[in-house]
Design an enzyme around this catalytic site. Structure first.
Site, PDB file in Angstrom:
ATOM      1  N   GLU A 118      -7.958  -9.663   5.095  1.00  0.00           N
ATOM      2  CA  GLU A 118      -6.951 -10.052   4.245  1.00  0.00           C
ATOM      3  C   GLU A 118      -5.640 -10.532   4.934  1.00  0.00           C
ATOM      4  OE1 GLU A 118      -5.331  -7.360   1.469  1.00  0.00           O
ATOM      5  OE2 GLU A 118      -7.496  -6.991   0.316  1.00  0.00           O
ATOM      6  N   ASP A 172       5.748  -4.791  -2.273  1.00  0.00           N
ATOM      7  CA  ASP A 172       5.575  -4.440  -0.788  1.00  0.00           C
ATOM      8  C   ASP A 172       6.756  -3.304  -0.459  1.00  0.00           C
ATOM      9  OD1 ASP A 172       3.134  -5.527  -0.028  1.00  0.00           O
ATOM     10  OD2 ASP A 172       4.257  -7.291  -0.141  1.00  0.00           O
ATOM     11  N   TYR A 224      -9.856  -5.180  -6.604  1.00  0.00           N
ATOM     12  CA  TYR A 224      -9.120  -4.467  -5.703  1.00  0.00           C
ATOM     13  C   TYR A 224      -8.561  -3.532  -6.594  1.00  0.00           C
ATOM     14  CZ  TYR A 224      -5.585  -3.853  -2.067  1.00  0.00           C
ATOM     15  OH  TYR A 224      -4.758  -3.464  -1.022  1.00  0.00           O
TER      16      TYR A 224
END
Lengths: 405, 287
Positions: free
Chosen positions: B58, B69, B184
């Site tokens: 990734e 994040d 995911y």
């Protein structure tokens, strides 16, 4: 640019939260279920007369609404043209229009059973309003604020603490409003169960832009009644400043379909559009996706968001509410910009001539009024939203004028 | 699923998962940010990753406002920006990696705006040509499928969707619809590089997802050690480690923010430990 002319400018957004190509729900999957719940809860509240009745009661007895519509005689005389009216939202409890939205959203959060409230703030006005309603209802309140803003808005930081809120400094990015919003979103992702995100402007994912607009539309709704009482007719021109754009849409929205009314939003040009140091998303930006919606953004050629600049912390945001982007492209609202320097001049003029110390944000709006009013006829009715008072800005203005306090 | 796969994919991702299924083990997927802290450092790490045990890679595409994040990847993004990263440069990095490795799948991970500004059609054409196999775009939920998901599938680019602890059974079908390549699973309700889910929670979540889809399930967020990666790999089809690797990069820079001499080796050594953890997770796979 789209040139479509819809039947109504007041019908948006569509069910997915789009105003034309703007708006939408560009958020992480973690938040999507919660955002759908906020939408459902808001739809249910809107349909429930007891919700509006409760809100009206608090707006009247706690916020102090309706705020006056004031004819400003000395500024009118000074400009020598249009009749200038101020919508006095700076007289609201906490000193700005922000509380209109906070009161609505806090009642919604209570209906949703949320115990913890998070908010972002730039100038601190929204943070203070959020902290205020949390104190009123005994809810935990965390306010994210950039360290740059904490420095230039110290009085508001202390007010939030007095009100029992925790102010969390944000150091990432430029440490201003956009970074505070990033941090609030990160908090929300990690605390989805018990936390409600009280967004302070008409941005963010659907339903926030529409919901905040609805709560702020009390401004325009009152103006409509008050100007009919004062003048027996609707105004000719509306002017409001725009950062995210909540006070502006609050004034504009009920008038959007009155096609004879000239509606003007005033962005912050900072040091000047051509210097690159400004906060005028519509004038100097282009469409992109940030903070949950597509809208005009200040960004570079790679899609990286640029830092905004304005002397006014409340306008210092690189985006704008998506409905404004749509109103801009459809041509219904004109958007102009005013520099720091011009706003400072208007700030002083208003203080001396009307005994009203405006916040730096509406000082931008007033500066544009100063440009256009002299050339308008004496029977032209111009309403400007005085959306905040300037107490919070006296240190910033003193510094800008080279005065030592 | 019912994805409109009218464009042929590269096939690399399908081949890799098929091979791993035959081996009876999970994939290890490391994440790094393109051009953190330099393009050369990224290329050095990328080229060493397959031999160190990375099955899929990734690669993060920077964005100024990475809302999902935590501090480690935020800091990596700032370093990468200083290192000259943008979408075009990221694709150039993939192209160079691809010149020496035509089998390891590469998934780009990032946010929508840089792709939107690049232009969706141009981006898909250039990414495909560079050798990108799939996309993970954090801020494009199913509600915005028409933006990039459907064009990606039409162009033969996998669009890997995120499922989270808040994605309940009612919503899951919408998430799975048009998801391609793999699913995911974001193991925590939170941002990258912070909390870790318990092994029990992850196992329960993967079992739940497997009741709804045949897609391989990758698990990421909060996986920092070989032991944690191994625990995930017992049930999931892939384990993703991002922040821990990115933090190791941060810890191996000189005073000027440039790569220390041993940066690439240090990162690859850690990747090897993580990959070994994944490979040892299911006893039968060792033989």
């Amino acid at each position: 640019m789209t040139t479509e002319h819809p039947n109504s400018y007041r019908s948006g957004p569509d069910e997915k939260g789009h105003f034309g190509i703007f708006g939408g729900r560009y958020v992480a999957e973690t938040l999507m279920p919660l955002i759908l719940k906020v939408e459902q809860a808001y739809d249910a509240a809107k349909a429930d007369p007891s919700f509006q009745a409760e809100l009206d009661d608090y707006l009247k007895h706690y916020v102090g609404r309706p705020s006056p519509l004031y004819f400003a005689p000395r500024l009118t005389e000074h400009f020598g043209g249009a009749k200038i009216y101020f919508k006095r939202d700076e007289l609201n409890h906490t000193g700005a229009h922000k509380i209109n939205n906070c009161m609505g959203q806090i009642l919604l959060a209570r209906r949703m059973g949320k115990q913890r409230i998070i908010a972002e703030t730039g100038a601190g006005q929204h943070g203070v309003a959020a902290a205020t309603v949390c104190a009123l209802f005994g809810l935990d309140c965390v306010v994210y604020m950039g360290t740059t803003d904490i420095e230039r808005q110290a009085p508001n930081v202390f007010r939030m603490k007095l009100l029992g809120a925790e102010v969390r400094p944000v150091t990432s990015g430029t440490a201003t409003l956009k970074d505070a919003m990033n941090e609030a979103l990160r908090d929300w992702v990690a605390n989805v169960e018990d936390t409600y995100y009280l967004i302070g402007t008409v941005a963010g994912p659907h339903p926030y832009p529409a919901m905040v607009r609805d709560f702020q539309s009390v401004i325009g709704t009152e103006v409509r009644e008050q100007i009919m009482e004062a003048e027996g007719r609707l105004p000719d021109t509306l002017v409001a400043c725009i950062g995210g754009g909540s006070n502006a849409i609050g004034l504009f929205h009920v008038f959007l379909d009155d096609s004879d009314i000239n509606i003007i939003g005033v962005e912050a040009a900072g040091h000047g559009i051509d210097t690159g140091e400004h906060a005028a998303s519509l004038t100097g930006g282009r469409p992109g996706v940030l903070h949950g919606n597509r809208t005009y953004l200040l960004q570079d050629g790679d899609g990286q968001i640029l830092d905004a600049h304005s002397i006014s912390a409340g306008l210092d945001y690189p985006g704008i509410g998506p409905e404004h982007s749509w109103l801009h492209e459809s041509g219904r609202v004109s958007y102009v910009s005013v520099t720091d320097e011009e706003a400072l001049a208007a700030f002083q003029l208003c203080s001396r001539l009307e005994g009203i110390v405006p916040a730096l944000e509406p000082a931008h709006a007033l500066s544009h009024v100063a440009r256009i009013a002299p050339d308008l006829p004496a029977d032209h009715l111009l309403v400007m939203n005085m959306c905040g008072r300037g107490d919070k800005d006296v240190f910033t203005v003193a510094e800008a004028l080279g005065v030592e306090l | 699923m019912s994805a409109p796969n009218n464009g042929a994919t590269s096939g690399r991702l399908e081949a890799r998962f098929a091979a791993l299924a035959a081996e009876g083990r999970a994939a290890f997927i490391p994440f790094i940010v393109a051009a953190d802290p330099t393009i050369d450092a990224t290329l050095g790490i990328l080229k060493g990753l397959p031999a160190a045990g990375a099955d899929i890679i990734e690669l993060g595409v920077i964005f100024s406002d990475p809302m999902a994040d935590g501090p480690a990847i935020q800091a990596a993004g700032l370093r990468a920006k200083a290192g000259g990263a943008n979408v075009r440069q990221t694709l150039a990095i993939v192209r160079e990696f691809r010149a020496g490795d035509d089998t390891t799948p590469i998934i780009l991970m990032g946010y929508y705006n840089p792709i939107y500004i690049y232009g969706v059609d141009d981006f898909l054409r250039d990414a495909k040509a560079a050798g990108v196999d799939g996309l993970i775009v954090v801020d494009l939920p199913p509600e915005e499928d028409s933006e990039l998901c459907l064009p990606s599938l039409a162009a033969g680019m996998h669009f890997v969707r995120l499922a989270t602890p808040t994605t309940d059974d009612q919503r899951l079908p919408a998430v799975l619809d048009h998801s391609s390549g793999f699913l995911y699973y974001v193991a925590i309700a939170g941002i990258t590089g912070t909390a870790s889910a318990t092994r029990e929670a992850i196992h329960a979540a993967v079992r739940r997802l497997k009741n709804h889809t045949d897609l391989p399930i990758a698990v990421g967020f909060g996986i920092k050690t070989p032991e944690q990666a191994a625990a995930v790999a017992q049930v999931a089809d892939a384990a993703v480690v991002g922040s821990a690797i990115v933090q190791l990069i941060a810890d191996n820079l000189d005073d000027n923010g440039q790569p220390a001499e041993n940066l690439v080796d240090t990162v690859l050594d850690f990747v090897r430990l993580l990959a070994d953890g994944v490979r040892s997770a299911r006893p039968q796979a060792a033989d």
